[in-house]
Design an enzyme around this catalytic site. Structure first.
Site, PDB file in Angstrom:
ATOM      1  N   ASP A  43      14.063  60.429  11.379  1.00 36.17           N
ATOM      2  CA  ASP A  43      12.962  59.884  12.144  1.00 36.17           C
ATOM      3  C   ASP A  43      11.491  60.525  11.883  1.00 36.17           C
ATOM      4  O   ASP A  43      11.441  61.613  12.216  1.00 36.17           O
ATOM      5  CB  ASP A  43      13.154  59.772  13.595  1.00 36.17           C
ATOM      6  N   TYR A  48       2.759  61.938  11.882  1.00 34.25           N
ATOM      7  CA  TYR A  48       3.141  63.212  12.124  1.00 34.25           C
ATOM      8  C   TYR A  48       2.525  64.140  11.121  1.00 34.25           C
ATOM      9  O   TYR A  48       2.807  65.386  11.353  1.00 34.25           O
ATOM     10  CB  TYR A  48       4.666  63.081  12.052  1.00 34.25           C
ATOM     11  N   LYS A  77       6.826  54.855  10.874  1.00 32.68           N
ATOM     12  CA  LYS A  77       6.026  53.868  11.900  1.00 32.68           C
ATOM     13  C   LYS A  77       4.519  53.829  11.091  1.00 32.68           C
ATOM     14  O   LYS A  77       3.809  54.781  10.861  1.00 32.68           O
ATOM     15  CB  LYS A  77       5.881  54.776  13.484  1.00 32.68           C
ATOM     16  N   HIS A 110       4.013  51.826  15.755  1.00 30.48           N
ATOM     17  CA  HIS A 110       4.101  52.918  16.613  1.00 30.48           C
ATOM     18  C   HIS A 110       3.790  52.964  18.122  1.00 30.48           C
ATOM     19  O   HIS A 110       4.383  53.310  18.909  1.00 30.48           O
ATOM     20  CB  HIS A 110       3.261  54.240  15.751  1.00 30.48           C
TER      21      HIS A 110
END
Ligand code: A2P
Length: 317
Positions: A43, A48, A77, A110
């Site tokens: 994931d 990130y 996302k 997201h």
């Protein structure tokens, strides 16, 4: 490992490796250890800030013959600054490039929160778009386009409540296939789970361990620790498992995918082993009836700075 099944028959391994908070410098090795240990679901997300390094690890695993691309299930996302219909594909292409992939298995909006292009985290009113500027249905149409282009196999969202899911369903055409939200025994989300089941939307539990490694700026000092919960500790002792394994095992009979994050080889191995644990019905009932309820990722980082958004745009109370 058990799989979740999409309506076209595609399968998603119920346990995946979470990469939120995994630092560049750590996540490359973590992804390789995970694939060696048997993880096939990773994931990811653009925000990130580690997809380039995840991509290097995926490329290494595939080119070394450790795994075939078709056997991996990779999620990413769309960040909040790419919600205009014309920006969705741009956001996706960046993630595909960074991850060194030709397609994603799953792409999620997201958050139901929009920023202007190029904004990482909005810190002033002008950096936000409102729902009138960019209706969530517009972002969803962008997601439907990238699915029909074949760049992603499945589309969905993260952090959407029932009201927001209904707005997206009202767009018509390809409906949401996944809603990824915080879930653990302190936040079981029964109402949302029922709504998603009734509408053919699969679910993924993020922060299944309580995400204790969050930055202190998004962490309350007095927040509870799932690992120290008396019921969870008792079950861990009874099954000769760790509290983390009980928390992961909790998701399996609910048919909800779970993505514990770890950059430690021993814990990566420990976590995948938990996907095989079968908790007895009476023990699931204990976890499903824990009185304490708590949301760790409370969304307040999107409601300050004169934001046009309120917590009720995120969660049902
Ligand atoms: P680490 O990455 O050093 O293993 P969440 O998945 O809810 O975001 O939680 C991630 C946090 O839980 C990280 O601090 C991670 O640390 C830690 N963690 C992951 N797996 C385990 C485990 N099996 N036991 C204890 N802590 C764990």
């Amino acid at each position: 490992m058990k799989n979740l099944i999409f309506s076209n028959g595609d399968e998603m391994p119920i346990l995946g490796l979470g990469t939120w908070k995994s630092k560049p410098g750590e996540v490359y090795q973590a992804v390789l250890w995970a694939i060696e240990a048997g993880y096939r679901h990773i994931d990811c997300a653009a925000i990130y800030n580690n997809e380039t390094e995840v991509g290097k690890a995926l490329n290494k695993a595939i080119s070394d013959g450790l795994v075939n691309r078709k056997d991996l299930f990779i999620t990413s996302k769309l960040w909040n600054d790419c919600h205009r219909k014309e920006d969705v594909k741009k956001g996706l292409l960046k993630s595909l490039k960074d991850l060194q992939l030709e397609y994603l298995d799953l792409y999620l909006i997201h958050w139901p929160i929009s920023f202007k292009k190029g904004v990482g985290f909005a810190e002033s009113r002008e950096q936000f778009y409102t729902y009138s500027d960019v209706p969530i249905g517009q972002t969803w149409q962008g997601m439907q386009f990238v699915k029909s282009d074949g760049l992603v196999k499945h589309i969905g969202m993260s952090n959407f409540n029932i009201a927001k899911l209904k707005e997206v369903i009202a767009v018509g055409g390809n409906g949401p296939e996944m809603n990824q939200v915080e879930m653990h025994p302190y936040l079981r989300q029964e109402g949302l789970v029922d709504f998603c089941r009734a509408n053919g939307i699969l679910m993924t539990a993020y922060s299944p361990l309580g995400s204790g490694d969050r930055a202190s700026s998004i962490k309350k000092q007095d927040e509870p620790n799932l690992f120290e919960d008396k019921i969870i500790e008792k079950l861990a002792a009874q099954y000769r498992l760790t509290p983390a394994q009980i928390l992961i095992a909790f998701s399996i009979p609910r048919g909800i995918a779970v993505i514990p994050k770890s950059v430690n080889q021993e814990r990566i191995n420990q976590n995948i082993a938990a996907a095989k644990v079968e908790l007895k019905k009476e023990d699931m009932d204990l976890l499903l009836n824990i009185e304490k309820q708590y949301r760790f990722i409370d969304g307040t980082f999107f409601t300050g700075f004169h934001s046009p958004y309120q917590l009720s745009d995120l969660w049902e109370f």
